[in-house]
Design a protein around this motif. Structure first.
Motif, PDB file in Angstrom:
ATOM      1  N   TYR A 140      68.893  69.158  81.644  1.00 61.70           N
ATOM      2  CA  TYR A 140      69.442  69.641  80.383  1.00 61.70           C
ATOM      3  C   TYR A 140      68.850  70.996  80.010  1.00 61.70           C
ATOM      4  CZ  TYR A 140      70.441  69.884  75.407  1.00 61.70           C
ATOM      5  OH  TYR A 140      70.844  70.299  74.171  1.00 61.70           O
ATOM      6  N   TYR A 197      74.284  65.286  82.095  1.00 58.12           N
ATOM      7  CA  TYR A 197      73.021  64.680  81.658  1.00 58.12           C
ATOM      8  C   TYR A 197      73.122  64.181  80.220  1.00 58.12           C
ATOM      9  CZ  TYR A 197      68.239  64.113  80.133  1.00 58.12           C
ATOM     10  OH  TYR A 197      67.094  63.594  79.607  1.00 58.12           O
ATOM     11  N   ASN A 252      76.133  74.886  86.239  1.00 54.12           N
ATOM     12  CA  ASN A 252      74.950  74.646  85.417  1.00 54.12           C
ATOM     13  C   ASN A 252      75.310  73.949  84.107  1.00 54.12           C
ATOM     14  OD1 ASN A 252      72.599  75.821  86.851  1.00 54.12           O
ATOM     15  ND2 ASN A 252      73.916  77.608  86.866  1.00 54.12           N
ATOM     16  N   ALA A 278      74.341  70.050  82.819  1.00 59.38           N
ATOM     17  CA  ALA A 278      73.736  69.770  81.513  1.00 59.38           C
ATOM     18  C   ALA A 278      74.604  68.818  80.708  1.00 59.38           C
ATOM     19  CB  ALA A 278      73.512  71.073  80.748  1.00 59.38           C
ATOM     20  N   SER A 329      64.995  65.424  82.242  1.00 59.63           N
ATOM     21  CA  SER A 329      65.396  66.310  81.142  1.00 59.63           C
ATOM     22  C   SER A 329      65.441  67.774  81.592  1.00 59.63           C
ATOM     23  CB  SER A 329      64.439  66.159  79.959  1.00 59.63           C
ATOM     24  OG  SER A 329      63.134  66.528  80.316  1.00 59.63           O
ATOM     25  N   SER A 377      69.019  73.803  83.504  1.00 59.38           N
ATOM     26  CA  SER A 377      70.405  74.101  83.869  1.00 59.38           C
ATOM     27  C   SER A 377      71.204  74.578  82.666  1.00 59.38           C
ATOM     28  CB  SER A 377      71.077  72.876  84.476  1.00 59.38           C
ATOM     29  OG  SER A 377      70.574  72.621  85.753  1.00 59.38           O
ATOM     30  N   GLY A 378      70.958  73.966  81.521  1.00 63.87           N
ATOM     31  CA  GLY A 378      71.656  74.409  80.309  1.00 63.87           C
ATOM     32  C   GLY A 378      71.301  75.833  79.928  1.00 63.87           C
TER      33      GLY A 378
END
Length: 96
Positions: free
Chosen positions: A30, A92, A85, A89, A27, A33-34
């Motif tokens: 997410y 994922y 990035n 995300a 996770s 990187s998000g």
């Protein structure tokens, strides 16, 4: 400049991938990187708006235009950092 930003974004995603693989918490892709992608997009938008308001190289307080990198190039660089990035995300999220 865009190439350097894209490479920096790939290095960031690689670091997060290594951290996720080492800890076993996927996770992170997410959340980390998000978040980095969203922050980079906000910075790109801020630089773009700044270039519209102040021009490409000047500042509020200086009459001389000695800025070496234009604000538009900075906006492009941050946009290029955001792409890998946000893609990580989104992959994922799509993989579930």
């Amino acid at each position: 400049m865009i190439k350097k930003g894209f490479i920096a974004g790939i290095v960031m995603v690689g670091t997060v991938l290594a951290l996720a693989a080492f800890t076993g918490k996927w996770s992170y892709l997410y959340f980390v990187s998000g978040t980095m992608g969203a922050v980079s997009l906000v910075l790109a938008l801020a630089y773009l708006i700044d270039s519209i308001v102040l021009g490409s190289t000047g500042t509020f307080f200086s009459a001389k235009k000695t800025r070496k990198v234009s604000r538009v190039e900075d906006a492009k660089r941050f946009g290029a950092i955001a792409v890998p990035n946000i893609l990580a995300a989104l992959i994922y999220v799509a993989a579930g």
